[in-house]
Design a protein around this motif. Sequence first.
Motif, PDB file in Angstrom:
ATOM      1  N   GLY A 243       0.996  -1.424  -0.050  1.00 55.79           N
ATOM      2  CA  GLY A 243       0.014  -0.173  -0.097  1.00 55.79           C
ATOM      3  C   GLY A 243       0.864   1.384   0.184  1.00 55.79           C
ATOM      4  O   GLY A 243       0.596   2.278  -0.870  1.00 55.79           O
ATOM      5  N   ASP A 244       1.740   1.126   0.820  1.00 51.36           N
ATOM      6  CA  ASP A 244       2.862   2.449   1.044  1.00 51.36           C
ATOM      7  C   ASP A 244       3.891   2.588  -0.183  1.00 51.36           C
ATOM      8  O   ASP A 244       4.016   3.720  -0.871  1.00 51.36           O
ATOM      9  N   GLN A 245       3.957   1.594  -0.961  1.00 53.92           N
ATOM     10  CA  GLN A 245       4.791   1.310  -2.196  1.00 53.92           C
ATOM     11  C   GLN A 245       3.716   2.071  -3.433  1.00 53.92           C
ATOM     12  O   GLN A 245       4.267   3.005  -4.079  1.00 53.92           O
ATOM     13  N   LEU A 246       2.529   1.669  -3.360  1.00 52.18           N
ATOM     14  CA  LEU A 246       1.735   2.306  -4.482  1.00 52.18           C
ATOM     15  C   LEU A 246       1.653   3.882  -4.199  1.00 52.18           C
ATOM     16  O   LEU A 246       1.641   4.623  -5.101  1.00 52.18           O
ATOM     17  N   LEU A 247       1.571   4.485  -2.832  1.00 56.19           N
ATOM     18  CA  LEU A 247       1.176   5.625  -2.850  1.00 56.19           C
ATOM     19  C   LEU A 247       2.548   6.385  -2.867  1.00 56.19           C
ATOM     20  O   LEU A 247       2.541   7.617  -3.353  1.00 56.19           O
ATOM     21  N   PHE A 248       3.709   5.899  -2.719  1.00 54.65           N
ATOM     22  CA  PHE A 248       4.987   6.349  -2.998  1.00 54.65           C
ATOM     23  C   PHE A 248       5.062   6.849  -4.595  1.00 54.65           C
ATOM     24  O   PHE A 248       5.368   7.749  -4.730  1.00 54.65           O
ATOM     25  N   TRP A 249       4.692   5.692  -5.315  1.00 58.93           N
ATOM     26  CA  TRP A 249       4.787   5.918  -6.777  1.00 58.93           C
ATOM     27  C   TRP A 249       4.094   6.937  -7.126  1.00 58.93           C
ATOM     28  O   TRP A 249       4.192   7.530  -8.223  1.00 58.93           O
ATOM     29  N   THR A 250       2.834   6.813  -6.643  1.00 54.08           N
ATOM     30  CA  THR A 250       1.826   7.906  -6.973  1.00 54.08           C
ATOM     31  C   THR A 250       2.364   9.198  -6.660  1.00 54.08           C
ATOM     32  O   THR A 250       2.155  10.077  -7.719  1.00 54.08           O
ATOM     33  N   GLY A 251       3.043   9.480  -5.745  1.00 53.68           N
ATOM     34  CA  GLY A 251       3.519  10.713  -5.034  1.00 53.68           C
ATOM     35  C   GLY A 251       4.740  11.334  -6.116  1.00 53.68           C
ATOM     36  O   GLY A 251       5.043  12.219  -6.498  1.00 53.68           O
ATOM     37  N   ARG A 252       5.325  10.154  -6.723  1.00 52.81           N
ATOM     38  CA  ARG A 252       6.555  10.165  -7.214  1.00 52.81           C
ATOM     39  C   ARG A 252       6.295  10.662  -8.694  1.00 52.81           C
ATOM     40  O   ARG A 252       6.797  11.599  -9.452  1.00 52.81           O
ATOM     41  N   TYR A 253       5.145  10.026  -9.454  1.00 57.04           N
ATOM     42  CA  TYR A 253       4.955  10.563 -10.879  1.00 57.04           C
ATOM     43  C   TYR A 253       3.806  11.611 -10.927  1.00 57.04           C
ATOM     44  O   TYR A 253       3.806  12.231 -11.794  1.00 57.04           O
ATOM     45  N   SER A 254       2.806  11.653  -9.848  1.00 55.60           N
ATOM     46  CA  SER A 254       1.806  12.661  -9.882  1.00 55.60           C
ATOM     47  C   SER A 254       1.702  13.489  -8.736  1.00 55.60           C
ATOM     48  O   SER A 254       0.865  14.334  -8.545  1.00 55.60           O
ATOM     49  N   GLY A 255       2.810  13.566  -7.788  1.00 59.88           N
ATOM     50  CA  GLY A 255       2.570  14.389  -6.586  1.00 59.88           C
ATOM     51  C   GLY A 255       2.380  15.969  -6.755  1.00 59.88           C
ATOM     52  O   GLY A 255       1.896  16.406  -6.440  1.00 59.88           O
ATOM     53  N   ALA A 256       3.457  16.205  -7.798  1.00 58.46           N
ATOM     54  CA  ALA A 256       3.463  17.734  -8.143  1.00 58.46           C
ATOM     55  C   ALA A 256       2.250  18.056  -8.632  1.00 58.46           C
ATOM     56  O   ALA A 256       1.879  19.490  -8.322  1.00 58.46           O
ATOM     57  N   ARG A 257       1.445  17.383  -9.291  1.00 59.41           N
ATOM     58  CA  ARG A 257       0.145  17.706  -9.831  1.00 59.41           C
ATOM     59  C   ARG A 257      -1.201  17.366  -8.612  1.00 59.41           C
ATOM     60  O   ARG A 257      -2.054  18.361  -8.455  1.00 59.41           O
ATOM     61  N   LEU A 258      -0.959  16.486  -7.970  1.00 58.90           N
ATOM     62  CA  LEU A 258      -2.019  16.047  -7.161  1.00 58.90           C
ATOM     63  C   LEU A 258      -2.075  16.651  -5.728  1.00 58.90           C
ATOM     64  O   LEU A 258      -2.944  17.295  -5.080  1.00 58.90           O
ATOM     65  N   LEU A 259      -0.794  16.972  -4.882  1.00 56.52           N
ATOM     66  CA  LEU A 259      -0.599  17.651  -3.771  1.00 56.52           C
ATOM     67  C   LEU A 259      -1.151  19.081  -3.574  1.00 56.52           C
ATOM     68  O   LEU A 259      -1.846  19.168  -2.674  1.00 56.52           O
ATOM     69  N   PRO A 260      -0.931  19.557  -4.502  1.00 59.87           N
ATOM     70  CA  PRO A 260      -1.484  21.185  -4.341  1.00 59.87           C
ATOM     71  C   PRO A 260      -2.870  21.112  -4.341  1.00 59.87           C
ATOM     72  O   PRO A 260      -3.684  22.163  -4.123  1.00 59.87           O
ATOM     73  N   LYS A 261      -3.895  20.110  -4.787  1.00 63.65           N
ATOM     74  CA  LYS A 261      -5.252  20.020  -4.852  1.00 63.65           C
ATOM     75  C   LYS A 261      -5.857  19.770  -3.644  1.00 63.65           C
ATOM     76  O   LYS A 261      -6.963  19.760  -3.235  1.00 63.65           O
ATOM     77  N   LEU A 262      -4.842  19.124  -2.722  1.00 58.10           N
ATOM     78  CA  LEU A 262      -5.527  18.824  -1.331  1.00 58.10           C
ATOM     79  C   LEU A 262      -5.316  19.514  -0.248  1.00 58.10           C
ATOM     80  O   LEU A 262      -4.586  19.776   0.685  1.00 58.10           O
ATOM     81  N   HIS A 263      -5.889  20.924  -0.420  1.00 54.57           N
ATOM     82  CA  HIS A 263      -6.065  22.198   0.238  1.00 54.57           C
ATOM     83  C   HIS A 263      -6.260  21.563   1.928  1.00 54.57           C
ATOM     84  O   HIS A 263      -5.532  22.158   2.743  1.00 54.57           O
ATOM     85  N   LYS A 264      -7.349  20.847   2.017  1.00 53.12           N
ATOM     86  CA  LYS A 264      -7.813  20.131   3.461  1.00 53.12           C
ATOM     87  C   LYS A 264      -6.459  19.641   4.285  1.00 53.12           C
ATOM     88  O   LYS A 264      -6.510  19.590   5.385  1.00 53.12           O
TER      89      LYS A 264
END
Length: 195
Positions: A59-80
């Motif tokens: 589970g953590d590996q999947l989240l890590f790779w999600t962050g690695r490839y899409s983090g720059a796009r996804l994380l700024p959208k998580l305002h809360k």
Amino acid sequence: MFEHIDFTHLLATYGYLAIFVGCLLEGETILILGGMAAHQHVLKLLPVIGYASLAGMLGDQLLFWTGRYSGARLLPKLHKQQATIDRVTQLINQHPTVSIFSVRFLYGMRLLGPMVIGASGVSPLKFASINFLGAVTWATLFASAGYWSGEFLEGILGDLKPYRLSIALGVVGLMLVLALVRHFRVKTRAALKHP
């Protein structure tokens, strides 16, 4: 309604699968119940720890790779979740190895933490090796807590077989109450910091 359910049969048949699926997400509650089932000889403790470790790591590996490839796009959208993202980022900058190991133990960081770590540029090999150690430690601690809770309850109640469903519901209820208390404490702290 529940008196006709053979809870022991359900645990023995689907227990390891439930532990694996539950530990892909959060997992503490199902892991404690798995440890209690191991105490009752419905499941075995080492496979409980093994399945939980594997699922927690995957589970953590999947989240890590999600962050690695899409983090720059996804994380700024998580305002809360910005306060959590900032906390994990600060941890990574100050203590990268400790943050990888401990993120699964810190409330509110289990899902976001690996994504933030992936986006931070930490080496995949470093993350995988430390994540493995963290997952095994986490699974061993929580499964053992469940096992020894079973021992404690057996000392008080005697044979736990008639109480298995009540105990399971009690553990789930207790974990929900603790999660709500933590959630409101975090919200209160955030409100006090930013009135």
